[in-house]
Design an enzyme around this catalytic site. Structure first.
Site, PDB file in Angstrom:
ATOM      1  N   HIS A  62       4.577   5.278  -7.282  1.00  0.00           N
ATOM      2  CA  HIS A  62       4.496   5.923  -5.974  1.00  0.00           C
ATOM      3  C   HIS A  62       3.449   7.035  -5.945  1.00  0.00           C
ATOM      4  CE1 HIS A  62       8.134   3.806  -4.560  1.00  0.00           C
ATOM      5  NE2 HIS A  62       8.474   3.888  -5.830  1.00  0.00           N
ATOM      6  N   HIS A 118      -0.136   3.766  -2.033  1.00  0.00           N
ATOM      7  CA  HIS A 118       0.751   2.731  -2.562  1.00  0.00           C
ATOM      8  C   HIS A 118       1.577   2.060  -1.469  1.00  0.00           C
ATOM      9  CE1 HIS A 118       3.353   6.285  -2.280  1.00  0.00           C
ATOM     10  NE2 HIS A 118       4.360   5.437  -2.151  1.00  0.00           N
ATOM     11  N   HIS A 152      12.786  -0.698  -3.068  1.00  0.00           N
ATOM     12  CA  HIS A 152      12.744   0.746  -3.293  1.00  0.00           C
ATOM     13  C   HIS A 152      13.995   1.447  -2.738  1.00  0.00           C
ATOM     14  CE1 HIS A 152      11.286   4.700  -3.956  1.00  0.00           C
ATOM     15  NE2 HIS A 152      10.738   4.924  -2.772  1.00  0.00           N
ATOM     16  N   HIS A 161      13.130   4.716   5.792  1.00  0.00           N
ATOM     17  CA  HIS A 161      12.687   3.637   4.895  1.00  0.00           C
ATOM     18  C   HIS A 161      13.562   2.400   5.076  1.00  0.00           C
ATOM     19  CE1 HIS A 161      10.292   6.630   2.609  1.00  0.00           C
ATOM     20  NE2 HIS A 161       9.650   5.586   2.133  1.00  0.00           N
ATOM     21  N   GLU A 174       1.870   4.259   2.046  1.00  0.00           N
ATOM     22  CA  GLU A 174       1.949   5.711   1.973  1.00  0.00           C
ATOM     23  C   GLU A 174       0.781   6.268   1.173  1.00  0.00           C
ATOM     24  OE1 GLU A 174       6.758   6.455   2.205  1.00  0.00           O
ATOM     25  OE2 GLU A 174       5.883   6.025   0.249  1.00  0.00           O
ATOM     26  N   ASP A 216       5.444   0.596  -0.532  1.00  0.00           N
ATOM     27  CA  ASP A 216       6.870   0.580  -0.832  1.00  0.00           C
ATOM     28  C   ASP A 216       7.433  -0.788  -0.492  1.00  0.00           C
ATOM     29  OD1 ASP A 216       6.929   3.187  -1.647  1.00  0.00           O
ATOM     30  OD2 ASP A 216       7.929   3.976   0.130  1.00  0.00           O
TER      31      ASP A 216
END
Length: 201
Positions: free
Chosen positions: A46, A50, A56, A145, A157, A52
């Site tokens: 992270h 990157h 996660h 999320h 992100e 997700d």
């Protein structure tokens, strides 16, 4: 073709509070005893720019290598917003409805509320990106999320959107293939002046 690199350097990018600082270690160096350089990277998945994956935040969900690559390649829109919390009402009133990928520019100071994530899912978004280290505020509980990932919306992100103005672009940001991982690094770029895609995609 004009390419805008919207990735942050992995070694110098802001690290999420409490996260490990990445380090590049040289284990071989060109010398009389070695004809090549060789390095090892010690970094959290992270760190830097990157992706997700659902895994996660959702037990037994899809890892990053199982996310369809189509989500990370295609037309997108960059929108600049004020710092603060992005609510569902704000998304309904100001966010585009005619695209699948949206990148949020706020100098890392805007965060998505879970109600906004629900509206984004209703709009049919396939990817949401941010120039913050996280899409949601540090004191959140992961609900944003989960709302995005449960709706199969990919999350980017740690973007660097300084050179990207409001407008339409072509995004290329597939994650590195790491089997079973909950996240992965990516080299994200925008193409701004070479039209080779259809607006229907």
């Amino acid at each position: 073709m004009k390419i805008i690199d919207i990735s942050n350097d992995l070694l110098t990018a802001e690290v999420y509070e409490g996260g490990p600082v990445p380090e590049l270690k040289q284990v071989r160096e060109i010398s009389p005893d070695s004809y090549y350089n060789l390095s090892v990277l010690d970094a959290c998945l992270h760190n830097g720019t990157h992706v997700d994956a659902p895994l996660h935040f959702i037990p037994d969900a899809e890892p990053v290598d199982k996310i369809p690559l189509e989500k990370f390649i295609g037309p997108c829109k960059v929108i600049e917003v004020s710092e603060g919390i992005i609510t569902g009402r704000l998304v309904e009133e100001y966010f585009p409805r005619d695209c699948k990928r949206v990148l949020i520019k706020s100098k890392g100071k805007a965060f998505i509320h879970y109600t906004a994530a629900e509206v984004m899912a209703h709009f049919g978004y396939e990817l949401i990106g941010t120039d913050g280290v996280s899409i949601e505020a540090p004191d959140s509980d992961g609900s944003t999320h989960r709302a995005l990932l449960n709706a199969e919306i990919a999350i980017l992100e740690g973007l660097n959107l300084e050179e990207a103005k409001n407008g339409e672009y072509f995004l290329i940001a597939p994650p590195i293939k790491i089997s079973g991982a909950e996240a992965s690094f990516t080299r994200a770029v925008l193409i701004s002046d070479y039209i080779f895609w259809s607006s229907k995609n």
